[in-house]
Scaffold this motif. Structure first.
Motif, PDB file in Angstrom:
ATOM      1  N   GLU A 121       4.248 -16.940  -1.061  1.00 39.65           N
ATOM      2  CA  GLU A 121       2.816 -16.837  -1.322  1.00 39.65           C
ATOM      3  C   GLU A 121       2.060 -16.293  -0.113  1.00 39.65           C
ATOM      4  O   GLU A 121       1.258 -15.360  -0.241  1.00 39.65           O
ATOM      5  N   SER A 122       2.319 -16.855   1.056  1.00 36.81           N
ATOM      6  CA  SER A 122       1.585 -16.386   2.232  1.00 36.81           C
ATOM      7  C   SER A 122       2.025 -14.984   2.629  1.00 36.81           C
ATOM      8  O   SER A 122       1.234 -14.186   3.136  1.00 36.81           O
ATOM      9  N   PHE A 123       3.316 -14.658   2.379  1.00 41.93           N
ATOM     10  CA  PHE A 123       3.830 -13.336   2.720  1.00 41.93           C
ATOM     11  C   PHE A 123       3.138 -12.260   1.885  1.00 41.93           C
ATOM     12  O   PHE A 123       2.600 -11.287   2.420  1.00 41.93           O
ATOM     13  N   ILE A 124       3.133 -12.431   0.560  1.00 43.20           N
ATOM     14  CA  ILE A 124       2.519 -11.424  -0.313  1.00 43.20           C
ATOM     15  C   ILE A 124       1.015 -11.373  -0.098  1.00 43.20           C
ATOM     16  O   ILE A 124       0.396 -10.306  -0.172  1.00 43.20           O
ATOM     17  N   ASP A 125       0.406 -12.515   0.217  1.00 39.46           N
ATOM     18  CA  ASP A 125      -1.043 -12.563   0.403  1.00 39.46           C
ATOM     19  C   ASP A 125      -1.494 -11.785   1.627  1.00 39.46           C
ATOM     20  O   ASP A 125      -2.677 -11.399   1.724  1.00 39.46           O
ATOM     21  N   ARG A 126      -0.590 -11.521   2.568  1.00 42.21           N
ATOM     22  CA  ARG A 126      -0.974 -10.801   3.785  1.00 42.21           C
ATOM     23  C   ARG A 126      -1.125  -9.304   3.553  1.00 42.21           C
ATOM     24  O   ARG A 126      -1.718  -8.606   4.368  1.00 42.21           O
ATOM     25  N   TRP A 127      -0.557  -8.790   2.448  1.00 46.79           N
ATOM     26  CA  TRP A 127      -0.505  -7.334   2.246  1.00 46.79           C
ATOM     27  C   TRP A 127      -1.532  -6.873   1.215  1.00 46.79           C
ATOM     28  O   TRP A 127      -1.771  -7.554   0.211  1.00 46.79           O
ATOM     29  N   ARG A 128      -2.122  -5.689   1.468  1.00 45.99           N
ATOM     30  CA  ARG A 128      -3.069  -5.089   0.537  1.00 45.99           C
ATOM     31  C   ARG A 128      -2.888  -3.561   0.520  1.00 45.99           C
ATOM     32  O   ARG A 128      -2.463  -2.959   1.511  1.00 45.99           O
ATOM     33  N   ARG A 129      -3.266  -2.981  -0.603  1.00 44.93           N
ATOM     34  CA  ARG A 129      -3.378  -1.529  -0.732  1.00 44.93           C
ATOM     35  C   ARG A 129      -4.862  -1.202  -0.807  1.00 44.93           C
ATOM     36  O   ARG A 129      -5.558  -1.654  -1.714  1.00 44.93           O
ATOM     37  N   MET A 130      -5.337  -0.422   0.149  1.00 46.28           N
ATOM     38  CA  MET A 130      -6.759  -0.093   0.225  1.00 46.28           C
ATOM     39  C   MET A 130      -6.938   1.413   0.036  1.00 46.28           C
ATOM     40  O   MET A 130      -6.255   2.213   0.694  1.00 46.28           O
ATOM     41  N   LYS A 147      -1.753   1.169   3.400  1.00 42.77           N
ATOM     42  CA  LYS A 147      -0.953  -0.026   3.140  1.00 42.77           C
ATOM     43  C   LYS A 147      -1.177  -0.959   4.336  1.00 42.77           C
ATOM     44  O   LYS A 147      -0.839  -0.620   5.479  1.00 42.77           O
ATOM     45  N   ILE A 148      -1.741  -2.126   4.062  1.00 38.95           N
ATOM     46  CA  ILE A 148      -2.205  -3.016   5.115  1.00 38.95           C
ATOM     47  C   ILE A 148      -1.332  -4.263   5.211  1.00 38.95           C
ATOM     48  O   ILE A 148      -1.113  -4.968   4.225  1.00 38.95           O
ATOM     49  N   ARG A 149      -0.837  -4.545   6.407  1.00 36.23           N
ATOM     50  CA  ARG A 149      -0.200  -5.831   6.710  1.00 36.23           C
ATOM     51  C   ARG A 149      -1.219  -6.704   7.444  1.00 36.23           C
ATOM     52  O   ARG A 149      -2.105  -6.202   8.118  1.00 36.23           O
ATOM     53  N   ASP A 150      -1.109  -8.002   7.303  1.00 36.25           N
ATOM     54  CA  ASP A 150      -2.044  -8.939   7.955  1.00 36.25           C
ATOM     55  C   ASP A 150      -3.494  -8.623   7.583  1.00 36.25           C
ATOM     56  O   ASP A 150      -4.371  -8.469   8.441  1.00 36.25           O
ATOM     57  N   PHE A 151      -3.740  -8.523   6.278  1.00 36.33           N
ATOM     58  CA  PHE A 151      -5.091  -8.233   5.772  1.00 36.33           C
ATOM     59  C   PHE A 151      -6.042  -9.375   6.118  1.00 36.33           C
ATOM     60  O   PHE A 151      -5.681 -10.558   6.096  1.00 36.33           O
ATOM     61  N   SER A 152      -7.289  -9.017   6.418  1.00 33.27           N
ATOM     62  CA  SER A 152      -8.356 -10.003   6.646  1.00 33.27           C
ATOM     63  C   SER A 152      -9.634  -9.493   6.003  1.00 33.27           C
ATOM     64  O   SER A 152      -9.814  -8.284   5.791  1.00 33.27           O
ATOM     65  N   PRO A 211      -3.762  -6.190  -4.375  1.00 32.37           N
ATOM     66  CA  PRO A 211      -2.522  -6.785  -3.863  1.00 32.37           C
ATOM     67  C   PRO A 211      -1.365  -5.799  -4.028  1.00 32.37           C
ATOM     68  O   PRO A 211      -1.436  -4.862  -4.827  1.00 32.37           O
ATOM     69  N   MET A 212      -0.289  -6.022  -3.286  1.00 34.88           N
ATOM     70  CA  MET A 212       0.896  -5.174  -3.381  1.00 34.88           C
ATOM     71  C   MET A 212       2.060  -5.979  -3.935  1.00 34.88           C
ATOM     72  O   MET A 212       2.178  -7.173  -3.681  1.00 34.88           O
ATOM     73  N   SER A 213       2.916  -5.292  -4.694  1.00 37.82           N
ATOM     74  CA  SER A 213       4.117  -5.945  -5.213  1.00 37.82           C
ATOM     75  C   SER A 213       5.123  -6.119  -4.085  1.00 37.82           C
ATOM     76  O   SER A 213       5.059  -5.444  -3.046  1.00 37.82           O
ATOM     77  N   LEU A 214       6.078  -7.010  -4.292  1.00 34.19           N
ATOM     78  CA  LEU A 214       7.122  -7.221  -3.298  1.00 34.19           C
ATOM     79  C   LEU A 214       7.908  -5.935  -3.055  1.00 34.19           C
ATOM     80  O   LEU A 214       8.260  -5.614  -1.914  1.00 34.19           O
ATOM     81  N   GLU A 215       8.165  -5.185  -4.128  1.00 41.94           N
ATOM     82  CA  GLU A 215       8.911  -3.933  -3.990  1.00 41.94           C
ATOM     83  C   GLU A 215       8.154  -2.950  -3.096  1.00 41.94           C
ATOM     84  O   GLU A 215       8.741  -2.315  -2.207  1.00 41.94           O
ATOM     85  N   ASP A 216       6.862  -2.826  -3.306  1.00 36.79           N
ATOM     86  CA  ASP A 216       6.050  -1.913  -2.507  1.00 36.79           C
ATOM     87  C   ASP A 216       6.014  -2.370  -1.053  1.00 36.79           C
ATOM     88  O   ASP A 216       6.087  -1.553  -0.121  1.00 36.79           O
ATOM     89  N   ILE A 217       5.903  -3.680  -0.835  1.00 41.89           N
ATOM     90  CA  ILE A 217       5.889  -4.214   0.531  1.00 41.89           C
ATOM     91  C   ILE A 217       7.206  -3.913   1.234  1.00 41.89           C
ATOM     92  O   ILE A 217       7.230  -3.485   2.396  1.00 41.89           O
ATOM     93  N   PHE A 218       8.318  -4.109   0.523  1.00 38.37           N
ATOM     94  CA  PHE A 218       9.629  -3.873   1.125  1.00 38.37           C
ATOM     95  C   PHE A 218       9.810  -2.401   1.495  1.00 38.37           C
ATOM     96  O   PHE A 218      10.234  -2.067   2.605  1.00 38.37           O
ATOM     97  N   ILE A 219       9.483  -1.507   0.565  1.00 40.74           N
ATOM     98  CA  ILE A 219       9.645  -0.068   0.834  1.00 40.74           C
ATOM     99  C   ILE A 219       8.773   0.347   2.008  1.00 40.74           C
ATOM    100  O   ILE A 219       9.206   1.104   2.897  1.00 40.74           O
ATOM    101  N   THR A 220       7.551  -0.147   2.048  1.00 45.08           N
ATOM    102  CA  THR A 220       6.644   0.187   3.152  1.00 45.08           C
ATOM    103  C   THR A 220       7.201  -0.303   4.477  1.00 45.08           C
ATOM    104  O   THR A 220       7.157   0.399   5.491  1.00 45.08           O
TER     105      THR A 220
END
Length: 294
Positions: A215-224, A253-258, A277-286
């Motif tokens: 939950e906290s891992f996926i919540d940190r990432w965003r697509r802006m 593609k944002i890590r550690d979104f605030s 939000p970003m999917s796990l697949e998108d986060i992994f590829i990024t």
């Protein structure tokens, strides 16, 4: 909290592959999903935890037992299933069940009967007549009915049809009804891991890129998606893991979104149009393409 397993400084070397300095642990009662492309090191890690391979460096503790010194005691309480494992094709599933029951005192015949029905398997049928999906479910049955405290699964849903895949995932969920039981499973299907795992671990080229609760891992990432001109200063922002430009439209593609990030981007002349939000697949590829930790 007691650890189902913990490894520190773990390393394993092969002629064309090396597992590098892995520090990782899983609390009892949780599911960890290992994500990685072929050759990332997932199988190597699982085989070390199962006591099948020995590390070249570092320490390994499974269910309170130090490996490889205490692997016999650890193996009594863990299950391991891999897509390349083979059963005796000229023997029935019932023969395999009786064999495992004689070897492991914790075999639960009642639960095995429940799994037979859930997986629509016939105990008296020879394994030679099983489909690939049926063989996978048979292997899971032989592991699950032992009631292991730690279950290690290497690509458990590979090659399964959609119905069989759902059945397998449901069975894995049932394992955690007892809070002392834990699961580590690898998969190419990030949707399975996103659905099932409590903790997500990224491996790539023998290195651990990330490990965190889902939950906290996926919540940190965003697509802006922003409108405006890219400025060189943005290249140094650690939050920006990837960028794609199309005219005046920028996809970040944002890590550690605030929450204050939109205002900071506005200060750089960018108008934030959408945030998703970003999917796990998108986060992994990024993460893999960026070549950095997530």
């Amino acid at each position: 909290m007691t650890a189902a397993f913990s490894v520190s400084g773990l390393g394993k070397r092969y002629p064309h592959f090396e597992l590098h300095d892995i520090d990782l642990a899983l609390a009892e009662g949780e599911i960890m999903g290992l994500v990685g492309v072929n050759g990332a090191g997932k199988t190597t890690l699982l085989r070390i935890l199962a006591g099948i391979s020995s590390p070249d460096s570092g320490t390994v503790e499974v269910l309170g037992h130090s490996l490889p010194r205490e692997q016999v005691a650890a193996k009594r309480q863990l299950g391991f299933a891999s897509e390349d494992m083979r059963l005796y094709r000229k023997r029935s599933l019932r023969w395999h069940m009786d064999l495992i029951a004689r070897a492991y005192p914790d075999w639960d015949e009642s639960y095995a009967g429940i799994l037979l029905k859930r997986f629509a398997l016939r105990a008296e049928q020879l394994l030679d007549g099983f489909s690939h999906g049926q063989r996978v479910k048979a292997l899971l049955l032989l592991n699950l009915a032992r009631r292991p405290r730690l279950l290690l699964l290497d690509e458990p849903t590979t090659g399964l049809d959609p119905v069989a895949r759902v059945e397998v995932l449901e069975a894995l969920s049932d394992v955690l009804r007892d809070g002392d039981r834990s699961v580590v499973f690898s998969s190419h299907n990030t949707h399975d891991i996103e659905q099932l795992a409590d903790t997500i671990t990224f491996l790539h080229e023998g290195r651990m890129l990330a490990s965190c609760d889902k939950e906290s891992f996926i919540d940190r990432w965003r697509r802006m998606v922003c409108q405006g001109d890219w400025t060189p200063d943005l290249a140094h922002w650690p939050q920006i893991a990837a960028l794609r430009r199309s005219g005046s439209v920028l996809e970040l593609k944002i890590r550690d979104f605030s929450d204050d990030l939109a205002g900071r981007l506005k200060g750089q002349g960018l108008d934030v149009r959408t945030v998703h939000p970003m999917s796990l697949e998108d986060i992994f590829i990024t993460t893999v393409r960026a070549g950095e930790t997530a």
